[in-house]
Design a protein around this motif. Structure first.
Motif, PDB file in Angstrom:
ATOM      1  N   GLN A 236      45.294  39.129  49.617  1.00 18.62           N
ATOM      2  CA  GLN A 236      46.078  38.864  48.415  1.00 18.62           C
ATOM      3  C   GLN A 236      45.190  38.704  47.179  1.00 18.62           C
ATOM      4  N   PHE A 237      44.038  38.090  47.354  1.00 18.75           N
ATOM      5  CA  PHE A 237      43.108  37.945  46.224  1.00 18.75           C
ATOM      6  C   PHE A 237      42.630  39.300  45.741  1.00 18.75           C
ATOM      7  N   TRP A 238      42.186  40.155  46.665  1.00 14.94           N
ATOM      8  CA  TRP A 238      41.650  41.446  46.241  1.00 14.94           C
ATOM      9  C   TRP A 238      42.742  42.374  45.722  1.00 14.94           C
ATOM     10  N   GLN A 239      43.954  42.187  46.215  1.00 18.52           N
ATOM     11  CA  GLN A 239      45.062  42.949  45.640  1.00 18.52           C
ATOM     12  C   GLN A 239      45.255  42.563  44.179  1.00 18.52           C
ATOM     13  N   ARG A 240      45.131  41.289  43.892  1.00 17.82           N
ATOM     14  CA  ARG A 240      45.261  40.826  42.507  1.00 17.82           C
ATOM     15  C   ARG A 240      44.125  41.374  41.647  1.00 17.82           C
ATOM     16  N   MET A 241      42.918  41.429  42.209  1.00 23.73           N
ATOM     17  CA  MET A 241      41.794  41.980  41.451  1.00 23.73           C
ATOM     18  C   MET A 241      42.025  43.465  41.133  1.00 23.73           C
ATOM     19  N   VAL A 242      42.605  44.180  42.093  1.00 22.06           N
ATOM     20  CA  VAL A 242      42.917  45.600  41.872  1.00 22.06           C
ATOM     21  C   VAL A 242      44.017  45.732  40.819  1.00 22.06           C
ATOM     22  N   ASP A 243      45.083  44.948  40.962  1.00 20.73           N
ATOM     23  CA  ASP A 243      46.223  45.052  40.055  1.00 20.73           C
ATOM     24  C   ASP A 243      45.843  44.699  38.623  1.00 20.73           C
ATOM     25  N   GLN A 244      44.950  43.733  38.461  1.00 17.98           N
ATOM     26  CA  GLN A 244      44.524  43.316  37.122  1.00 17.98           C
ATOM     27  C   GLN A 244      43.397  44.182  36.572  1.00 17.98           C
ATOM     28  N   LYS A 245      42.974  45.157  37.371  1.00 19.45           N
ATOM     29  CA  LYS A 245      41.881  46.066  37.001  1.00 19.45           C
ATOM     30  C   LYS A 245      40.580  45.314  36.721  1.00 19.45           C
ATOM     31  N   ILE A 246      40.408  44.196  37.396  1.00 19.63           N
ATOM     32  CA  ILE A 246      39.127  43.496  37.359  1.00 19.63           C
ATOM     33  C   ILE A 246      38.111  44.242  38.206  1.00 19.63           C
ATOM     34  N   VAL A 247      38.582  44.871  39.280  1.00 18.39           N
ATOM     35  CA  VAL A 247      37.729  45.748  40.087  1.00 18.39           C
ATOM     36  C   VAL A 247      38.307  47.155  40.049  1.00 18.39           C
ATOM     37  N   LYS A 248      37.430  48.127  40.193  1.00 20.38           N
ATOM     38  CA  LYS A 248      37.846  49.524  40.164  1.00 20.38           C
ATOM     39  C   LYS A 248      37.891  50.085  41.578  1.00 20.38           C
ATOM     40  N   VAL A 249      38.984  50.715  41.923  1.00 24.13           N
ATOM     41  CA  VAL A 249      39.104  51.361  43.230  1.00 24.13           C
ATOM     42  C   VAL A 249      38.367  52.698  43.178  1.00 24.13           C
ATOM     43  N   GLU A 250      37.292  52.801  43.931  1.00 25.33           N
ATOM     44  CA  GLU A 250      36.505  54.036  43.964  1.00 25.33           C
ATOM     45  C   GLU A 250      35.705  54.088  45.246  1.00 25.33           C
ATOM     46  N   GLN A 251      35.312  55.282  45.614  1.00 25.95           N
ATOM     47  CA  GLN A 251      34.627  55.501  46.885  1.00 25.95           C
ATOM     48  C   GLN A 251      33.202  54.943  46.836  1.00 25.95           C
ATOM     49  N   ALA A 252      32.845  54.207  47.863  1.00 29.49           N
ATOM     50  CA  ALA A 252      31.472  53.721  47.963  1.00 29.49           C
ATOM     51  C   ALA A 252      30.508  54.892  48.050  1.00 29.49           C
ATOM     52  N   PHE A 253      29.397  54.787  47.342  1.00 26.16           N
ATOM     53  CA  PHE A 253      28.309  55.768  47.360  1.00 26.16           C
ATOM     54  C   PHE A 253      28.704  57.124  46.790  1.00 26.16           C
ATOM     55  N   SER A 254      29.806  57.184  46.074  1.00 22.55           N
ATOM     56  CA  SER A 254      30.238  58.443  45.465  1.00 22.55           C
ATOM     57  C   SER A 254      29.511  58.671  44.147  1.00 22.55           C
ATOM     58  N   ASP A 255      29.595  59.909  43.642  1.00 23.89           N
ATOM     59  CA  ASP A 255      29.027  60.212  42.327  1.00 23.89           C
ATOM     60  C   ASP A 255      29.713  59.376  41.252  1.00 23.89           C
ATOM     61  N   GLU A 256      31.017  59.179  41.391  1.00 27.84           N
ATOM     62  CA  GLU A 256      31.757  58.379  40.410  1.00 27.84           C
ATOM     63  C   GLU A 256      31.218  56.949  40.364  1.00 27.84           C
ATOM     64  N   TRP A 257      31.007  56.375  41.537  1.00 29.37           N
ATOM     65  CA  TRP A 257      30.492  55.008  41.599  1.00 29.37           C
ATOM     66  C   TRP A 257      29.087  54.923  40.986  1.00 29.37           C
ATOM     67  N   SER A 258      28.235  55.870  41.320  1.00 31.16           N
ATOM     68  CA  SER A 258      26.879  55.879  40.765  1.00 31.16           C
ATOM     69  C   SER A 258      26.907  56.000  39.246  1.00 31.16           C
ATOM     70  N   GLN A 259      27.763  56.878  38.728  1.00 34.06           N
ATOM     71  CA  GLN A 259      27.863  57.058  37.278  1.00 34.06           C
ATOM     72  C   GLN A 259      28.409  55.801  36.604  1.00 34.06           C
ATOM     73  N   ASP A 260      29.355  55.138  37.243  1.00 30.87           N
ATOM     74  CA  ASP A 260      29.902  53.912  36.667  1.00 30.87           C
ATOM     75  C   ASP A 260      28.847  52.824  36.557  1.00 30.87           C
ATOM     76  N   LEU A 261      27.977  52.734  37.545  1.00 28.07           N
ATOM     77  CA  LEU A 261      26.887  51.757  37.470  1.00 28.07           C
ATOM     78  C   LEU A 261      25.892  52.144  36.383  1.00 28.07           C
ATOM     79  N   GLN A 262      25.535  53.417  36.336  1.00 29.63           N
ATOM     80  CA  GLN A 262      24.567  53.884  35.352  1.00 29.63           C
ATOM     81  C   GLN A 262      25.082  53.720  33.928  1.00 29.63           C
ATOM     82  N   GLN A 263      26.371  53.947  33.734  1.00 27.71           N
ATOM     83  CA  GLN A 263      26.956  53.901  32.391  1.00 27.71           C
ATOM     84  C   GLN A 263      27.533  52.531  32.047  1.00 27.71           C
ATOM     85  N   SER A 264      27.300  51.559  32.887  1.00 33.26           N
ATOM     86  CA  SER A 264      27.749  50.179  32.670  1.00 33.26           C
ATOM     87  C   SER A 264      29.268  50.045  32.611  1.00 33.26           C
TER      88      SER A 264
END
Length: 436
Positions: A236-264
């Motif tokens: 329930q906590f992590w569902q709330r984090m997803v719904d509030q967009k506090i965390v981003k749903v994305e694939q671990a170790f993906s190019d998208e995830w790497s770019q998000d870290l690099q681009q802050s």
């Protein structure tokens, strides 16, 4: 009940023989351990652990009566387990194989391994922390030598959080949520961390840290309780984090995830001790701006492990004594850790070895922080009593299927409930006795 404390039931049930009754075989008296002093011969070793060739070379140099031949195999879920299972079916598996903790009970209970405790005594095995030995025990025997035991941790951008008014790492999950809201108020397009639909092991670790216990043994039956209240709280906590967009749903170790870290775009990572290496490689130019903290908790210190490998002797080994010498040396020897050199930000299971790994790892990316002291506290806080089930694929597959739908209406809690049922049904279909 701890799986390691269960009698033969766990291993016996997985053979497909159904629930054990009055005729359930009892553990026989422990035989005298064979002497390993004069062990000799050849040992075949398969592993996906990086940079193990220097370790094998050092062993061969210092143990002239034993010759180890090393073969690199893909990581387990990338094909390594399929290769090992095929070799076991054909009767030509290597003497020693690397098996991660979640998969070990399946291989052991199916009769594919020789117990390491038949060769290595409690004077060695008893030195590992209890929460680690729990993960390698079935039916009163230890089935592999623990190698690494990575505690979970939270990595974060100190500069970005400071600009949002967050002066220190969140110590609790309530503080984590508050920090995420402060970040969103400062930069609506930024996320405090990511949620990985393709890595249910992270969710399992979070449930473990929250007090969940997904598997156990009750009498002569496996007990599956993935939908326990502690896990529901975490979901329930992590569902709330997803719904509030506090965390981003994305694939671990993906190019998208790497770019998000690099681009802050994503400024934190819920991971483990080994995550430091990946963060460094993905955030060039951000040296000194990252730090690591213990995982936020639910009000009192608690942690879990994420990943980790063991070295197991397979049923096909024709030279188990020599294999035992090799596995014990790899898991407990300072010389083995020194030979491996920079093993990334490894946290090793055997007491004292992580100090050597620390000396080989450049942690300057973290601004001079002693990250290994954080790992030590995190490791000390790992909750005991977590067990993995006898067929982890039947658990992870429905979890990944469900988590892949959480951006289109599926909830994390419903996914876990469905995985609980799927796991129970799968084990029953194999003739096992299972209780919910």
């Amino acid at each position: 009940m701890k799986l390691g404390a269960a009698v033969v039931a766990g291993a016996f049930l997985l053979t497909g023989c159904g629930a054990a009754g009055a005729d359930t075989p009892k553990p026989s008296a422990a035989p005298s351990l064979p002497s390993l002093e004069n062990a000799s011969g050849e040992v075949a070793f398969w592993s996906s652990v990086t940079n193990m060739q220097p370790v094998v070379d050092e062993f061969n140099k210092t143990h002239p009566n034993i010759k180890v031949t090393y073969s690199v195999v893909p990581s387990g879920t990338a094909g390594g387990y399929a290769k090992l299972s095929t070799a076991l079916q054909a009767g030509n598996a290597p003497d020693v194989a690397t098996i991660e903790y979640p998969y070990l009970s399946g291989y052991a209970s199916a009769g594919n391994l020789k117990p390491i405790s038949d060769y290595v005594g409690e004077d060695v095995l008893g030195k590992f922390p209890g929460q680690i030995t729990d993960l390698v025990k079935l039916g009163g025997k230890s089935w592999a030598m623990p190698y690494d035991a990575p505690p979970m941790a939270f990595y974060y951008r100190t500069d970005v959080l400071a600009e949002a008014g967050v002066a220190k790492a969140p110590a609790t999950w309530d503080e984590f949520e508050a920090a995420g809201k402060a970040l969103k108020a400062k930069n609506p397009n930024a996320y405090l961390a990511s949620f990985y639909p393709n890595d249910a092991n992270v969710l399992a670790g979070l449930a473990w840290q929250g007090g969940g216990k997904w598997f156990g043994v009750e009498g002569d039956s496996w007990k599956v309780t993935m939908d326990d209240p502690a896990t529901a709280k975490v979901a329930q906590f992590w569902q709330r984090m997803v719904d509030q967009k506090i965390v981003k749903v994305e694939q671990a170790f993906s190019d998208e995830w790497s770019q998000d870290l690099q681009q802050s775009n994503v400024v934190g990572v819920v991971g483990a001790s080994w995550s430091a290496t990946g963060i460094i490689s993905r955030t060039k130019g951000q040296e000194g701006k990252w730090a690591v903290a213990e995982l936020p908790n639910w009000g009192k210190p608690a942690n879990a492990m994420l990943g980790g490998s063991t070295f197991a002797i397979t049923k096909d080994s024709k030279n188990p004594e020599a294999a035992a010498v090799f596995t014990q040396w790899m898991s407990t020897s300072q010389d083995a850790v020194k030979a491996r050199g920079n093993s990334g930000s490894a946290w090793l299971a055997y007491p004292g070895l992580s100090d050597i790994a620390k000396n080989a790892f450049d942690a300057s990316h973290f601004g001079g922080q002693d990250i290994y002291s954080v790992y030590q506290k995190a490791s000390d806080a790992v909750l005991p009593g977590w067990n993995w089930g006898p067929d982890i694929a039947s658990t992870l597959t429905p979890l990944h299927d469900g988590l892949g739908k959480i951006t289109t209406g599926q909830t994390i809690e419903d996914t876990i409930k469905q995985a609980d049922k799927s796991t129970t049904d799968a084990l029953k279909s194999r003739g096992l006795s299972v209780t919910d």
